[in-house]
Design an enzyme around this catalytic site. Structure first.
Site, mmCIF file in Angstrom:
data_model
loop_
_atom_site.group_PDB
_atom_site.id
_atom_site.type_symbol
_atom_site.label_atom_id
_atom_site.label_comp_id
_atom_site.label_asym_id
_atom_site.label_seq_id
_atom_site.Cartn_x
_atom_site.Cartn_y
_atom_site.Cartn_z
ATOM 1 N N GLN A 202 0.840 -1.139 -0.034
ATOM 2 C CA GLN A 202 -0.077 0.060 -0.049
ATOM 3 C C GLN A 202 0.898 1.200 0.061
ATOM 4 O OE1 GLN A 202 -2.771 -1.853 3.364
ATOM 5 N NE2 GLN A 202 -3.308 0.189 2.887
ATOM 6 N N ARG A 315 -5.938 8.122 17.006
ATOM 7 C CA ARG A 315 -7.130 7.887 16.325
ATOM 8 C C ARG A 315 -8.135 7.321 17.104
ATOM 9 N NH1 ARG A 315 -9.438 8.994 10.915
ATOM 10 N NH2 ARG A 315 -7.504 9.620 10.273
ATOM 11 N N ARG A 347 -8.223 -1.562 8.482
ATOM 12 C CA ARG A 347 -9.393 -0.566 8.382
ATOM 13 C C ARG A 347 -10.095 -0.030 9.648
ATOM 14 N NH1 ARG A 347 -13.418 -3.147 3.973
ATOM 15 N NH2 ARG A 347 -14.265 -1.269 3.044
ATOM 16 N N THR A 447 -3.553 11.988 10.344
ATOM 17 C CA THR A 447 -3.489 12.681 11.528
ATOM 18 C C THR A 447 -1.973 13.240 11.693
ATOM 19 O OG1 THR A 447 -3.060 10.830 12.959
ATOM 20 C CG2 THR A 447 -5.405 11.746 12.877
ATOM 21 N N ALA A 516 -5.840 5.794 5.159
ATOM 22 C CA ALA A 516 -6.851 7.024 5.999
ATOM 23 C C ALA A 516 -8.147 7.210 4.974
ATOM 24 C CB ALA A 516 -5.758 8.124 6.263
ATOM 25 N N GLU A 727 -13.292 3.129 5.157
ATOM 26 C CA GLU A 727 -13.314 2.709 6.492
ATOM 27 C C GLU A 727 -14.509 2.937 7.261
ATOM 28 O OE1 GLU A 727 -8.814 3.178 8.449
ATOM 29 O OE2 GLU A 727 -9.403 4.778 7.068
#
Length: 775
Positions: A202, A315, A347, A447, A516, A727
């Site tokens: 990814q 998060r 996720r 973030t 994200a 997500e």
């Protein structure tokens, strides 16, 4: 059943859909390589914690067909592949910290030769006491770093003064990613130090950086390419780097192409999971169920190395509120080191673990007061003009929660079905039904603010076809399809004229991970930026061409429109040229037909030390109503029906978005109900194959499944007014978890609070029922 009311975009199938079903889609394991290809194998630790006293690789290296057997001593660069904190070695040196940690690498002409060599490796270990549970880690204080906190007001005082209060704790379990394509990498040496890496990653730029680091070479010598992944779900954001680094070391040592593809069981044993959490809370509330104060302490299992644990914990802390305004709140997060594989992105990235706490709190508030939980949720929603600032100081803008609630409770028939469930339960002793509504408010952006950037490279060829390169990766979620649509729309051409290339670090450098839920937001804007640059060049050059002899009333660049496979003068009818015919003209006029695009998210910033700021560009909203039936004799549940309404702004591709919503919900359903991970007392994973680990099957999805997109809610400032999808739908499965709990509560006529954890396996349900009876 699905719906996309108000979304009139033509149905555009996934760009690889036909290739997927015909088997033509090329994954890393399908890439054709010469007969020089070697098979790579990773030799791992059998101990959860041990010293390496000695080892001998001589006999293994002598096995016919074996071209390389490597230890940490053979790494030419840095023995580290930690993505943020450098505490994760590539190969164990003097100590191992989990079962499945890589210790040696083998490259041979066949898998059989690799296994023969592995059997001849002699290692002497001195076992040490491992820490395998979160409770033990907390007791021993094995913190990965200092605790973090976010505070608003005085939660302790608000709770103490509240008319009602309670405390409790919640365990939320780990989860295996179970991507269909296991971790895999293929490395092909080139000239000098050059290395071509084909990775199921990814984050190609991070893979490039770590491969270069372990080899001791520059990033400019390493090219990483990702055509597509067979699923990832966060499990290939950092941990795909491991397989790439191991493969690269073997390719460098042998001078030949090497491929490592992990066997499913090995993949599950070696890789990290969703972080386990043990969360403790205390809440105060009034007679109407309004939350007055919440104090929460989130303890998470980071595993044997840091990986992305602190960002995930952060998060979770940012989403402890979910959709609810809590005037006085304190949330503390602590991450612990254990002797299990380093846990990683999944996720939701901590969001599910945080939201589960407050949804448990709201559910308990409703049961304590004898109120309907959906109504208690509605009362506590963030407001539109007041009560609309989060505990970290960000205003909740364009709040669609009231609209979602009104529409979903009506379309799902919530009130009637709630009453019907009560009638059913009154006449059935051993089978009960429960129903729950849960919302989601999920912040969209990394973030770590500087990661909110993306690049693109768009090329137009003389025949009018367009090749799009961007920094995002395709893992089945339809990102490439959306980029193809964006480019086609910007240039006013048909989809068949646009192709999206494999993601390649030699085309678009220094990219952020596709994570994200920001892949379309970031890369879509970068593609648009490149298209805008090209259109401005083309418009400047084509205007005199369209003017022709009409110099008294010339076509101006600002009059140029790109539409219907043509370039037209919007002021003068008849002045046009086909897009394909225009491109040879552009070449003759010496106009550059390639452009780099770039985008960075504006207006965001976050102080993680103070716990304040605007970490998110916007919020995604959704809501679900789920009904479950529970057999009190066996603990078996059935999801009877699920209704989902989700806010995607102006959808870039409604069918793909609906698929992501349904898929995310079902994956969340697995985390909430059946996906239980177990280790023995020596740190061996017991649930490491499809026959011991239960992901949802067709029998587990809701018998009736209704999904729809909220219409007429454009999201300003984003690519084509869209919103992220990937997500947030995962967390809507908490409605299934609480529907099961509601059915369990019906066994005591909703007079007692069930002791409940997540996942709600048959065992958890039956044990909870026994405790209800005992009380």
């Amino acid at each position: 059943m699905t719906g996309a009311a108000g979304h009139t975009t033509n149905v555009v199938p996934h760009e690889s859909a036909a290739k997927h079903v015909t088997g033509e889609a090329v994954y890393v394991d399908d890439i054709l390589v010469s007969g020089e290809l070697l098979v790579g194998r990773v030799v791992t630790s059998p101990h959860a914690h041990a010293k390496i006293l000695s080892f001998d690789l001589g006999a293994a290296r002598a096995v016919p067909g074996v071209h390389a057997v490597l230890s940490s001593r053979d790494i030419p660069g840095v023995n580290d592949m930690g993505p943020v904190v450098h505490d994760e070695v590539c190969l164990a040196a003097d100590r191992v910290f989990c079962v499945g940690q890589a210790v040696f690498l083998i490259a041979a002409e066949s898998a059989e030769q690799c296994r023969a060599a592995e059997r001849l490796i002699h290692v002497v270990y001195e076992p040490l006491a491992p820490i395998l549970t979160l409770a033990d880690a907390i007791a021993q204080g094995t913190l990965l770093g200092p605790p973090a906190s976010i505070v608003r007001g005085d939660a302790a005082s608000a709770i103490r003064k509240a008319p009602h209060r309670f405390s409790g704790e919640l365990e939320t379990g780990a989860q295996e990613h179970w991507y269909l394509e296991s971790q895999v990498a293929l490395c092909v040496p080139g000239e000098g130090k050059e290395l071509q890496v084909y990775s199921s990653s990814q984050h190609p730029s991070e893979t490039q950086a770590l491969v270069a680091s372990v080899l001791g070479i520059g990033k400019h010598d390493v090219v990483v390419e990702v055509r597509r992944m067979g699923g990832a779900f966060g499990g290939k954001e950092t941990q795909a780097n491991h397989t790439a680094c191991w493969t690269a070391l073997l390719a460098r040592a042998s001078g030949r192409p090497v491929k490592i593809r992990l066997f499913r069981d090995d993949d599950m044993i070696m890789t990290g999971k969703r972080h386990r959490f043990l969360s403790r809370y205390e809440a105060g509330f009034d007679d109407r169920g309004m939350l007055l104060g919440l104090s929460a302490e989130l303890h998470c299992d980071g595993g044997c190395a840091t990986d992305l644990t602190f960002a995930i914990l952060q998060r979770a802390m940012l989403h402890i509120d979910n959709t609810y305004f809590i005037p006085d709140i304190t949330v503390v997060g602590k991450a612990y080191r254990t002797n299990l594989p380093s846990n990683t992105a999944f996720r939701g990235f901590g969001g599910p673990q945080g939201m589960a706490v407050v949804e448990q709190v709201i559910d308990r508030v409703a049961r304590t007061l004898g109120l309907d939980a959906a109504e208690v949720r509605r009362r506590n929603f963030y407001g539109t003009d007041s009560r609309n600032v989060t505990h970290y100081g960000q205003t909740v803008e364009r709040n669609h929660l009231p609209l979602l609630f009104d529409r979903l409770t009506a379309s799902s028939g919530y009130a009637k079905r709630r009453a019907d469930a009560g009638i059913f339960n009154a006449s059935h002793e051993f089978v009960k039904r429960g129903i729950a509504l849960t919302p989601v408010k999920f912040g969209i952006s990394f973030t770590t603010s500087f990661l909110n950037q993306a690049g693109a490279l768009v090329l137009i060829y003389k025949d009018g076809t367009i090749l799009v390169n961007h920094g995002g990766t395709e893992m089945g979620q339809g990102l490439h399809t959306k980029m193809q649509q964006i480019a086609a729309r910007e240039f006013g051409v048909s989809l068949d004229r646009v192709k999206v290339n494999a993601t390649n670090t030699a085309k678009v450098p220094n990219t952020s991970a596709t994570a994200a839920s920001a892949g379309s937001d970031l890369n879509g804007m970068a593609v648009k930026n490149a298209a805008d640059i090209l259109k401005a060049r083309i418009a400047e050059a084509i205007a005199p061409v369209l003017t022709g002899g009409n110099t008294s009333d010339p076509t101006r660049p600002e009059d140029i429109l790109f539409e219907k496979n043509s370039i037209v003068d919007g002021r003068h009818a008849g002045r046009s040229i086909s897009f394909a015919d225009a491109m040879p003209v552009m070449q003759r006029l010496q106009v550059s037909l390639s452009a780099s695009g770039f985008y960075k998210t504006p207006g965001i910033g976050w102080d993680s030390v103070k716990g304040t700021g605007k970490p998110f560009f916007y919020f995604a909203f959704g809501m679900a109503v789920t009904e479950a039936e529970l057999d009190l004799l066996t603990g078996r549940h059935t999801i009877l029906r699920a209704d989902i309404l989700y806010d995607v702004g102006e959808s870039l591709n409604p069918q793909i978005d609906l698929g992501q919503i349904e898929g995310g919900f079902v994956q969340g359903l697995g985390w909430c109900t059946t996906e239980e991970i177990k280790w023995d007392d020596k740190g061996n994973l017991l649930t490491h194959s499809p026959d011991t680990y239960k992901i949802p099957s067709v029998q587990d999805i809701p018998r009736e499944f209704y999904t729809a997109l909220l219409d007429n809610v454009p999201n300003p400032g984003t690519i084509h007014s869209s919103k992220a999808v990937a997500e947030p739908p995962f967390m809507l499965a908490l409605s299934a978890w609480l529907a099961i709990k509601d059915a369990l509560s019906a066994a005591s006529n909703h007079t007692k609070e069930p002791e409940f954890s997540l996942p709600a396996t048959n065992e958890v349900i039956l044990l909870s029922l026994e405790k209800l009876k005992a009380r």
